[in-house]
Design a protein around this motif. Structure first.
Motif, PDB file in Angstrom:
ATOM      1  N   PRO A  31       0.817  -1.214   0.000  1.00 58.72           N
ATOM      2  CA  PRO A  31       0.000   0.000   0.000  1.00 58.72           C
ATOM      3  C   PRO A  31       0.849   1.263   0.000  1.00 58.72           C
ATOM      4  O   PRO A  31       2.009   1.239   0.426  1.00 58.72           O
ATOM      5  CB  PRO A  31      -0.808  -0.116   1.286  1.00 58.72           C
ATOM      6  CG  PRO A  31      -0.116  -1.114   2.125  1.00 58.72           C
ATOM      7  CD  PRO A  31       0.678  -1.991   1.216  1.00 58.72           C
ATOM      8  N   ALA A  32       0.240   2.332  -0.447  1.00 64.33           N
ATOM      9  CA  ALA A  32       0.932   3.618  -0.501  1.00 64.33           C
ATOM     10  C   ALA A  32       1.257   4.091   0.908  1.00 64.33           C
ATOM     11  O   ALA A  32       0.541   3.780   1.858  1.00 64.33           O
ATOM     12  CB  ALA A  32       0.047   4.648  -1.200  1.00 64.33           C
ATOM     13  N   ALA A  62      -5.152  10.987  12.338  1.00 67.08           N
ATOM     14  CA  ALA A  62      -6.598  10.783  12.261  1.00 67.08           C
ATOM     15  C   ALA A  62      -6.969   9.675  11.280  1.00 67.08           C
ATOM     16  O   ALA A  62      -8.145   9.369  11.104  1.00 67.08           O
ATOM     17  CB  ALA A  62      -7.273  12.089  11.860  1.00 67.08           C
ATOM     18  N   HIS A  63      -6.007   9.060  10.639  1.00 64.10           N
ATOM     19  CA  HIS A  63      -6.282   8.013   9.659  1.00 64.10           C
ATOM     20  C   HIS A  63      -6.864   6.787  10.359  1.00 64.10           C
ATOM     21  O   HIS A  63      -6.476   6.444  11.471  1.00 64.10           O
ATOM     22  CB  HIS A  63      -4.995   7.646   8.912  1.00 64.10           C
ATOM     23  CG  HIS A  63      -5.256   6.867   7.673  1.00 64.10           C
ATOM     24  ND1 HIS A  63      -5.394   5.510   7.680  1.00 64.10           N
ATOM     25  CD2 HIS A  63      -5.417   7.271   6.388  1.00 64.10           C
ATOM     26  CE1 HIS A  63      -5.634   5.088   6.460  1.00 64.10           C
ATOM     27  NE2 HIS A  63      -5.641   6.143   5.656  1.00 64.10           N
ATOM     28  N   VAL A  64      -7.805   6.094   9.688  1.00 64.44           N
ATOM     29  CA  VAL A  64      -8.477   4.943  10.306  1.00 64.44           C
ATOM     30  C   VAL A  64      -7.511   3.812  10.639  1.00 64.44           C
ATOM     31  O   VAL A  64      -7.734   3.079  11.600  1.00 64.44           O
ATOM     32  CB  VAL A  64      -9.630   4.419   9.417  1.00 64.44           C
ATOM     33  CG1 VAL A  64     -10.739   5.436   9.318  1.00 64.44           C
ATOM     34  CG2 VAL A  64      -9.136   3.996   8.053  1.00 64.44           C
ATOM     35  N   VAL A  94      -6.794  -3.023   7.598  1.00 63.44           N
ATOM     36  CA  VAL A  94      -7.980  -2.166   7.652  1.00 63.44           C
ATOM     37  C   VAL A  94      -8.185  -1.580   6.265  1.00 63.44           C
ATOM     38  O   VAL A  94      -7.231  -1.103   5.646  1.00 63.44           O
ATOM     39  CB  VAL A  94      -7.813  -1.013   8.675  1.00 63.44           C
ATOM     40  CG1 VAL A  94      -9.021  -0.095   8.660  1.00 63.44           C
ATOM     41  CG2 VAL A  94      -7.574  -1.555  10.065  1.00 63.44           C
ATOM     42  N   GLN A  95      -9.426  -1.631   5.773  1.00 63.01           N
ATOM     43  CA  GLN A  95      -9.748  -1.056   4.468  1.00 63.01           C
ATOM     44  C   GLN A  95     -10.993  -0.189   4.601  1.00 63.01           C
ATOM     45  O   GLN A  95     -11.905  -0.530   5.354  1.00 63.01           O
ATOM     46  CB  GLN A  95     -10.056  -2.137   3.439  1.00 63.01           C
ATOM     47  CG  GLN A  95      -8.954  -3.098   3.158  1.00 63.01           C
ATOM     48  CD  GLN A  95      -9.410  -4.233   2.250  1.00 63.01           C
ATOM     49  OE1 GLN A  95     -10.609  -4.451   2.030  1.00 63.01           O
ATOM     50  NE2 GLN A  95      -8.460  -4.972   1.723  1.00 63.01           N
ATOM     51  N   LEU A  96     -11.026   0.905   3.873  1.00 63.14           N
ATOM     52  CA  LEU A  96     -12.249   1.693   3.735  1.00 63.14           C
ATOM     53  C   LEU A  96     -12.784   1.464   2.334  1.00 63.14           C
ATOM     54  O   LEU A  96     -12.041   1.606   1.363  1.00 63.14           O
ATOM     55  CB  LEU A  96     -11.976   3.186   3.930  1.00 63.14           C
ATOM     56  CG  LEU A  96     -11.823   3.666   5.355  1.00 63.14           C
ATOM     57  CD1 LEU A  96     -11.532   5.159   5.373  1.00 63.14           C
ATOM     58  CD2 LEU A  96     -13.038   3.370   6.187  1.00 63.14           C
ATOM     59  N   THR A 114     -21.613   6.338   1.589  1.00 58.48           N
ATOM     60  CA  THR A 114     -20.892   6.314   2.846  1.00 58.48           C
ATOM     61  C   THR A 114     -19.757   5.303   2.729  1.00 58.48           C
ATOM     62  O   THR A 114     -19.577   4.688   1.689  1.00 58.48           O
ATOM     63  CB  THR A 114     -21.828   5.932   4.004  1.00 58.48           C
ATOM     64  OG1 THR A 114     -22.407   4.660   3.716  1.00 58.48           O
ATOM     65  CG2 THR A 114     -22.930   6.960   4.184  1.00 58.48           C
ATOM     66  N   LEU A 115     -19.040   5.115   3.813  1.00 58.16           N
ATOM     67  CA  LEU A 115     -17.926   4.184   3.808  1.00 58.16           C
ATOM     68  C   LEU A 115     -18.179   3.038   4.777  1.00 58.16           C
ATOM     69  O   LEU A 115     -18.804   3.209   5.814  1.00 58.16           O
ATOM     70  CB  LEU A 115     -16.636   4.902   4.203  1.00 58.16           C
ATOM     71  CG  LEU A 115     -16.172   6.006   3.273  1.00 58.16           C
ATOM     72  CD1 LEU A 115     -14.949   6.702   3.850  1.00 58.16           C
ATOM     73  CD2 LEU A 115     -15.858   5.464   1.894  1.00 58.16           C
ATOM     74  N   ARG A 116     -17.687   1.888   4.395  1.00 60.41           N
ATOM     75  CA  ARG A 116     -17.633   0.734   5.288  1.00 60.41           C
ATOM     76  C   ARG A 116     -16.182   0.511   5.631  1.00 60.41           C
ATOM     77  O   ARG A 116     -15.306   0.646   4.791  1.00 60.41           O
ATOM     78  CB  ARG A 116     -18.149  -0.529   4.608  1.00 60.41           C
ATOM     79  CG  ARG A 116     -19.619  -0.666   4.619  1.00 60.41           C
ATOM     80  CD  ARG A 116     -20.016  -2.062   4.214  1.00 60.41           C
ATOM     81  NE  ARG A 116     -21.465  -2.083   4.165  1.00 60.41           N
ATOM     82  CZ  ARG A 116     -22.159  -3.095   3.735  1.00 60.41           C
ATOM     83  NH1 ARG A 116     -21.552  -4.181   3.304  1.00 60.41           N
ATOM     84  NH2 ARG A 116     -23.466  -3.060   3.734  1.00 60.41           N
ATOM     85  N   MET A 117     -15.952   0.163   6.878  1.00 59.31           N
ATOM     86  CA  MET A 117     -14.598  -0.174   7.281  1.00 59.31           C
ATOM     87  C   MET A 117     -14.506  -1.695   7.339  1.00 59.31           C
ATOM     88  O   MET A 117     -15.320  -2.348   7.988  1.00 59.31           O
ATOM     89  CB  MET A 117     -14.265   0.409   8.654  1.00 59.31           C
ATOM     90  CG  MET A 117     -12.834   0.116   9.085  1.00 59.31           C
ATOM     91  SD  MET A 117     -12.455   0.687  10.759  1.00 59.31           S
ATOM     92  CE  MET A 117     -12.518   2.449  10.536  1.00 59.31           C
TER      93      MET A 117
END
Length: 180
Positions: A31-32, A62-64, A94-96, A114-117
């Motif tokens: 991942p980046a 603040a990143h998930v 963890v993915q959004l 919306t987003l799902r985590m």
């Protein structure tokens, strides 16, 4: 004139060969990277007397990903009688992901998206209160509408199951409430 052309061709070839970097294909290295600023306070759910308890903790950003990593690294605070149900569990990923309430809806700005985590966990069996800690902590973020948790043990990864904090309202702190 021929000598000058030959010299230019040889010079061009020498300059091109002199860079020393052989050409390669694209290499996927994961991942980046995430830019992290100064740490700040955030809220997570720990456990007190079998109920979820909102607690302030320091988080890298603040990143998930940092939010969930902080939740999984949180340790019990005996002075506050706080514990965690995540002992023996490890955060794998963890993915959004974007979530449109109506699967047939287009990706228009007017449609509510919306987003799902997605949280991938490994380790011991995951308890109901551990799932509540993960789900309700994620739901503290306004952009996260639902949480999908996949629990895997060595050689077996379970399917993603969708959770909202509403299913854990019975674990709310006394005189308190949990997110929807």
């Amino acid at each position: 004139m021929r000598g000058a052309r030959a010299f230019l061709v040889i010079l061009t070839a020498a300059v091109a060969a002199a860079c020393g970097v052989p050409p390669t294909g694209v290499v996927d290295t994961g991942p980046a990277p995430i830019a992290r600023g100064a740490s700040s306070l955030t809220r997570i759910y720990l456990v007190r007397d079998g109920r979820l308890q909102l607690t302030n903790v320091a988080v890298g950003s603040a990143h998930v990903n940092d939010l969930m990593a902080t939740l999984f690294k949180a340790t019990a605070k005996p002075t506050d009688r706080l514990t965690t149900a995540l002992d023996g569990l490890h955060l794998a990923e963890v993915q959004l992901v974007r979530y449109a309430p109506d699967p047939s809806s287009r990706n228009d700005p007017d449609n509510t998206v919306t987003l799902r985590m997605r949280v991938f966990v490994s380790g011991l069996k995951i308890s109901r209160i551990a799932m509540a800690q993960i789900t309700c902590t994620a739901r503290l973020r306004s952009e996260v509408w639902a949480v999908e948790i996949a629990h895997g043990t060595p050689g077996d990864t379970g399917p993603l199951k969708v959770h909202t904090c509403r299913e854990y309202w019975d674990l709310a702190p006394k005189n308190g409430h949990l997110p929807p």
